[in-house]
Write a protein that holds these residues in place. Structure first.
Motif, short mmCIF file in Angstrom:
data_model
loop_
_atom_site.label_atom_id
_atom_site.label_comp_id
_atom_site.label_asym_id
_atom_site.label_seq_id
_atom_site.Cartn_x
_atom_site.Cartn_y
_atom_site.Cartn_z
N ILE A 41 13.59 11.59 -0.39
CA ILE A 41 13.52 12.16 -1.74
C ILE A 41 14.75 11.75 -2.55
O ILE A 41 14.64 11.33 -3.70
N ASN A 42 15.92 11.84 -1.93
CA ASN A 42 17.17 11.62 -2.64
C ASN A 42 17.64 10.17 -2.54
O ASN A 42 17.23 9.44 -1.63
N PRO A 43 18.51 9.73 -3.45
CA PRO A 43 19.09 8.39 -3.34
C PRO A 43 19.81 8.23 -2.00
O PRO A 43 20.39 9.19 -1.46
N HIS A 44 19.74 7.03 -1.45
CA HIS A 44 20.40 6.72 -0.18
C HIS A 44 19.95 7.64 0.94
O HIS A 44 20.70 7.89 1.89
N ALA A 45 18.73 8.17 0.84
CA ALA A 45 18.18 9.09 1.84
C ALA A 45 19.07 10.30 2.07
O ALA A 45 19.14 10.86 3.16
N ALA B 107 9.59 20.71 -4.59
CA ALA B 107 9.35 22.02 -3.98
C ALA B 107 8.10 22.00 -3.10
O ALA B 107 8.03 22.70 -2.08
N ALA B 108 7.11 21.20 -3.48
CA ALA B 108 5.83 21.17 -2.75
C ALA B 108 5.91 20.38 -1.45
O ALA B 108 5.09 20.59 -0.54
N VAL B 109 6.87 19.47 -1.35
CA VAL B 109 6.99 18.67 -0.12
C VAL B 109 7.43 19.58 1.03
O VAL B 109 8.42 20.31 0.91
N GLU B 110 6.69 19.55 2.11
CA GLU B 110 7.06 20.31 3.30
C GLU B 110 6.54 19.56 4.53
O GLU B 110 5.65 18.72 4.42
N GLU C 263 17.09 17.98 1.73
CA GLU C 263 15.62 17.88 1.74
C GLU C 263 15.11 16.95 2.84
O GLU C 263 14.07 17.20 3.44
N GLU C 264 15.82 15.87 3.09
CA GLU C 264 15.35 14.93 4.10
C GLU C 264 15.27 15.60 5.47
O GLU C 264 14.26 15.51 6.18
N ALA C 265 16.34 16.27 5.86
CA ALA C 265 16.38 16.92 7.17
C ALA C 265 15.37 18.06 7.27
O ALA C 265 14.75 18.26 8.32
N ASP C 266 15.20 18.80 6.19
CA ASP C 266 14.35 19.99 6.23
C ASP C 266 12.87 19.68 6.04
O ASP C 266 12.01 20.30 6.68
N LYS C 267 12.56 18.70 5.17
CA LYS C 267 11.18 18.50 4.73
C LYS C 267 10.49 17.27 5.33
O LYS C 267 9.26 17.24 5.43
N ILE C 268 11.27 16.26 5.72
CA ILE C 268 10.67 14.98 6.11
C ILE C 268 10.88 14.65 7.58
O ILE C 268 9.95 14.22 8.27
N VAL C 269 12.09 14.83 8.07
CA VAL C 269 12.39 14.46 9.47
C VAL C 269 11.46 15.14 10.47
O VAL C 269 10.96 14.48 11.41
N ARG D 170 0.86 -1.18 0.00
CA ARG D 170 0.00 0.00 0.00
C ARG D 170 0.90 1.23 0.00
O ARG D 170 1.86 1.30 0.77
N VAL D 171 0.58 2.20 -0.84
CA VAL D 171 1.40 3.40 -0.96
C VAL D 171 0.50 4.63 -0.95
O VAL D 171 -0.52 4.68 -1.65
N ILE D 172 0.86 5.63 -0.14
CA ILE D 172 0.16 6.91 -0.16
C ILE D 172 1.16 7.97 -0.62
O ILE D 172 2.35 7.91 -0.28
N HIS D 173 0.67 8.93 -1.40
CA HIS D 173 1.55 9.92 -2.03
C HIS D 173 1.44 11.28 -1.34
O HIS D 173 0.33 11.79 -1.14
N VAL D 174 2.57 11.88 -1.05
CA VAL D 174 2.59 13.24 -0.53
C VAL D 174 2.24 14.22 -1.64
O VAL D 174 1.48 15.16 -1.44
N THR D 175 2.81 14.03 -2.82
CA THR D 175 2.42 14.78 -4.02
C THR D 175 2.10 13.76 -5.10
O THR D 175 2.54 12.62 -5.04
N ALA D 176 1.31 14.17 -6.08
CA ALA D 176 0.92 13.22 -7.12
C ALA D 176 1.18 13.78 -8.52
O ALA D 176 2.23 13.57 -9.11
N HIS D 177 0.24 14.52 -9.04
CA HIS D 177 0.33 14.94 -10.44
C HIS D 177 1.06 16.28 -10.59
O HIS D 177 0.50 17.30 -10.94
N LEU D 178 2.36 16.20 -10.30
CA LEU D 178 3.24 17.36 -10.46
C LEU D 178 4.52 16.90 -11.14
O LEU D 178 4.95 15.75 -10.97
#
Length: 330
Positions: free
Chosen positions: A209-213, A176-179, A223-229, A161-169
């Motif tokens: 978002i990026n390879p190898h997190a 840029a939209a991930v926050e 992006e990982e530290a700023d947008k996801i963590v 099962r997968v849920i998307h933070v962004t989809a049709h962009l």
């Protein structure tokens, strides 16, 4: 026939929608778990039945209350939106306008409580735009029609099962939209959907978002530290089982192995590719956050094979089962 009453939109009339609707509803097993009513064009369904050489006849109705759910018939709220002989396999403003009308009627009926759920056939974004309906797809249309400010796309397939933070962009726009607040709300919506479906404490894996997190900031721009963590930390404060940000390849491998009940993907292809690799014919698209239940096929209009009678109806059957199951738990 028993079970929830599900409205099935025919999808783009120039695509494979009419064929897969007829093939799916011709299966006797459908009658065991739901009462389907199609919203579309009866003549188009009749064309598909002749093409497929199936002994089913569309029965035009104006309201779900008129449906009889008889063997060999398909109850269809007939909007007469396409002319006889309308071509298959082409992008058409006529088809785009028709597809929008089917969705619009389905949303109105389900919001009013006349039907229990919506199951949608495939539409063409290009055809919608040609008809003046500038939406990316069903998710955005149904959010607008129901007055819902934010929804999420969840894909359900074999073992995943997968849920998307962004989809049709586009990819740059998606990143840029991930926050953090959006990531947290997406995790919360996905988790709530699984709890409602009977999973008591869902295990959630969150993709980077990026390879190898990001390799501790060596890859990407932090992006990982700023947008996801921050979102993951907020979820853990609620005592939720949430792990990440994980390299996407690792997250999906672990989910397939059974370690996660849900994977959170940051953008469209990150989530779609694993689901479709595991079985396009069994994938289901569910819109999470709407005031109505909506499931859909997990494929497009397939204009290249439309009108040839070879389209696979498996995803539509799976979507109907999912809609019926969600309705029974609602």
């Amino acid at each position: 026939m028993t079970g929830p009453l599900i409205v099935v939109t025919m999808g783009d009339p120039s695509g494979i929608g009419p064929e897969i609707v007829v093939k799916a509803l011709a299966r006797r097993c459908i009658q065991a778990f739901c009462r389907p009513v199609v919203i579309g064009d009866a003549t188009r369904l009749a064309d598909a039945a002749r093409l497929l050489q199936l002994p089913v006849v569309p029965r035009p109705i104006e309201d779900p209350g008129e449906a009889r759910f008889g063997d060999g018939t398909i109850d269809c709220i007939d909007l007469k939106a396409v002319p006889p002989g309308h071509p298959y396999g082409v992008v058409s403003a006529v088809s785009g306008a028709a597809a929008y009308r089917y969705i619009e009627r389905a949303a109105a009926l389900t919001r009013s409580g006349r039907t229990d759920a919506i199951c949608t056939g495939p539409i063409s974004r290009e055809a919608l735009h040609a008809a003046g309906h500038c939406f990316h797809g069903h998710t955005e249309i149904l959010a607008r029609l129901t007055g819902t400010p934010e929804v999420s796309m969840m894909l359900v397939g074999p073992h995943l099962r997968v849920i998307h933070v962004t989809a049709h962009l586009g990819l740059a726009d998606a990143i840029a939209a991930v926050e953090p607040a959006l990531v947290e709300r997406t995790i919360a919506r996905g988790r709530a959907a699984l709890v409602a479906a009977g999973t008591r404490n869902p295990r959630v894996g969150v993709c980077a978002i990026n390879p190898h997190a990001g390799e501790g900031g060596l890859l990407g721009r932090g992006e990982e530290a700023d947008k996801i963590v921050p979102a993951i930390e907020a979820c853990r404060e609620r005592k939720w089982f949430v792990q990440g940000p994980l390299p996407a390849d690792t997250a999906f491998f672990r989910a397939y192995r059974g370690e996660f009940d849900l994977v959170v993907a940051m953008y469209h292809d990150q989530g779609h590719i694993p689901i479709k690799l595991l079985g396009l014919e069994a994938g289901v698209n569910i819109t999470i956050g709407l005031p109505v239940i909506r499931t859909s096929v997990d494929h497009g209009t397939a204009f290249d094979i439309a009108g040839r009678g070879i389209a696979d109806e498996g995803s539509l059957v799976a979507a109907l089962r999912q809609a019926a199951d969600l309705s029974s738990r609602h």
